[in-house]
Design an enzyme around this catalytic site. Structure first.
Site, PDB file in Angstrom:
ATOM      1  CE1 TYR A 115      -6.263  -4.694  -2.770  1.00 58.32           C
ATOM      2  CE2 TYR A 115      -8.341  -5.500  -2.260  1.00 58.32           C
ATOM      3  CZ  TYR A 115      -7.354  -4.542  -1.990  1.00 58.32           C
ATOM      4  OH  TYR A 115      -7.464  -3.437  -1.145  1.00 58.32           O
TER       5      TYR A 115
ATOM      6  CG  HIS B 219      -6.231  -8.903   1.408  1.00 58.12           C
ATOM      7  ND1 HIS B 219      -5.910  -9.497   0.294  1.00 58.12           N
ATOM      8  CD2 HIS B 219      -5.723  -7.618   1.428  1.00 58.12           C
ATOM      9  CE1 HIS B 219      -6.153  -8.003  -0.413  1.00 58.12           C
ATOM     10  NE2 HIS B 219      -5.917  -7.174   0.226  1.00 58.12           N
TER      11      HIS B 219
ATOM     12  CG  HIS C 264      -5.045   0.575  -3.554  1.00 57.29           C
ATOM     13  ND1 HIS C 264      -4.174   0.427  -2.618  1.00 57.29           N
ATOM     14  CD2 HIS C 264      -6.160  -0.319  -3.226  1.00 57.29           C
ATOM     15  CE1 HIS C 264      -4.455  -0.371  -1.714  1.00 57.29           C
ATOM     16  NE2 HIS C 264      -5.788  -0.863  -2.280  1.00 57.29           N
TER      17      HIS C 264
ATOM     18  NE  ARG D 260      -3.508  -2.309   2.949  1.00 51.70           N
ATOM     19  CZ  ARG D 260      -3.409  -3.409   3.445  1.00 51.70           C
ATOM     20  NH1 ARG D 260      -1.949  -3.769   4.076  1.00 51.70           N
ATOM     21  NH2 ARG D 260      -4.204  -4.450   3.601  1.00 51.70           N
TER      22      ARG D 260
ATOM     23  NE  ARG E  52      -2.727  -3.718  -1.174  1.00 52.28           N
ATOM     24  CZ  ARG E  52      -2.578  -4.438  -0.398  1.00 52.28           C
ATOM     25  NH1 ARG E  52      -1.262  -4.906  -0.378  1.00 52.28           N
ATOM     26  NH2 ARG E  52      -3.403  -4.978   0.445  1.00 52.28           N
TER      27      ARG E  52
ATOM     28  CE  LYS F 153      -6.035  -0.959   4.810  1.00 45.89           C
ATOM     29  NZ  LYS F 153      -7.664  -1.000   4.129  1.00 45.89           N
TER      30      LYS F 153
END
Length: 308
Positions: free
Chosen positions: A288, A279, A253, A162, A256, A185
């Protein structure tokens, strides 16, 4: 007029947010969004019932109350996606509160969010991804800035990072080995391999950069030596995509997304790609990768021991 919510409701909200930080490792941006969404709900109830909503009142929320809340959001112009997000936060809060206070939260948990079409990521083709990196590099007036921008975008595409993860790298991460330890995250750590092309791009940038890499300083610097603003990365990729005639979905993004899609197309394993992207859910990785069900079934049939 600003409505005051009850002290008990505010204390409960902060207790839930503290628990979310501790148990889920939620990022501060997520915590802020949770707080705002649940506050909106409590403020609505306060206005709707014309009285402060303490814990007992919160426990008595009915199905008509929930319908009124959703109608209120719709009247305020909230999008279906925004309404679904707010309802999800309220439900999470109520699960925690019901367990703590001992009441039945069925009215809240059974509320249905409006349906909306999820926007699937649109990855770039391999040639377009390479062209994006090349164009980003040559459009800056200063050669070191162009090298910096190319290095950042190469890390997004070559490592599946990211923007925030790439810009959190410090001088302590250089020189790069064959892998990087990335904190994503929710504070979740993962190890990502670093391709030689990515190491070379960063090396070129650092050779030209007027600022020495320092262990406690950002690896990627702005023109004045401070941390590189993510908005600048978005701007240079926007300029590059316009020059290349790429669609508006060709964002940082999207690089990615492209990383994941191209890995899967080359025979990569979905579970391994999930780990590389950081993830929590495999279903997120499937979105994705933007591949059709036929290709997924081919991967399944080739990998499953009982297939065929």
């Amino acid at each position: 007029m600003t409505l005051e919510i009850s002290g008990a409701a505010r204390d409960a909200l902060e207790g839930w947010l503290t628990a979310s930080r501790a148990l889920k490792g939620s990022a501060e941006n997520t915590i802020t969004a949770y707080r705002n969404d649940v506050l909106d709900f409590i403020v609505f109830l306060t206005s709707y019932h014309a009285e402060p909503q303490g814990l007992k009142a919160l426990a008595r929320v009915t199905t008509p109350d929930m319908r009124a809340f959703m109608a209120h959001l719709r009247a305020e112009g909230a999008s279906p996606r925004s309404m679904a997000r707010k309802l999800s936060a309220v439900k999470s809060f109520y699960r925690w509160l019901a367990e703590r206070e001992g009441f039945e939260p069925t009215a809240v948990l059974s509320a249905r969010a409006p349906k909306f079409q999820k926007k699937l990521p649109r990855p770039l083709g391999e040639d377009a991804a390479r062209a994006m990196i090349d164009t980003v590099e040559i459009q800056a007036a200063d050669s070191w800035v162009g090298a910096r921008d190319a290095a950042v975008v190469t890390l997004l595409y070559g490592c599946g990072l990211r923007i925030s993860e790439a810009l959190k790298l410090t001088g302590a991460d250089w020189p790069m080995g064959d892998s990087l330890r990335i904190t994503g995250k929710g504070g979740k750590e993962r190890i990502v391999p670093v391709l030689k092309v990515a190491r070379d791009a960063v090396a070129t940038y650092l050779q030209l950069c007027p600022f020495e890499p320092e262990p406690t300083q950002p690896l990627f610097r702005g023109k004045r030596g401070g941390a590189l603003n993510p908005r600048l990365v978005q701007k240079v990729t926007e300029k590059a995509r316009m020059q290349l005639g790429l669609p508006a979905t060709a964002t940082p993004h999207a690089m990615r997304h492209s990383f994941a899609t191209h890995l899967l197309s080359a025979g990569g394993d979905l579970r391994a790609i999930q780990e590389l992207l950081g993830h929590a859910s495999l279903s997120t990785t499937q979105a994705y990768t933007s591949v059709d069900s036929v290709h997924l079934m081919k991967v399944y049939n080739a990998a499953h021991p009982k297939a065929g």
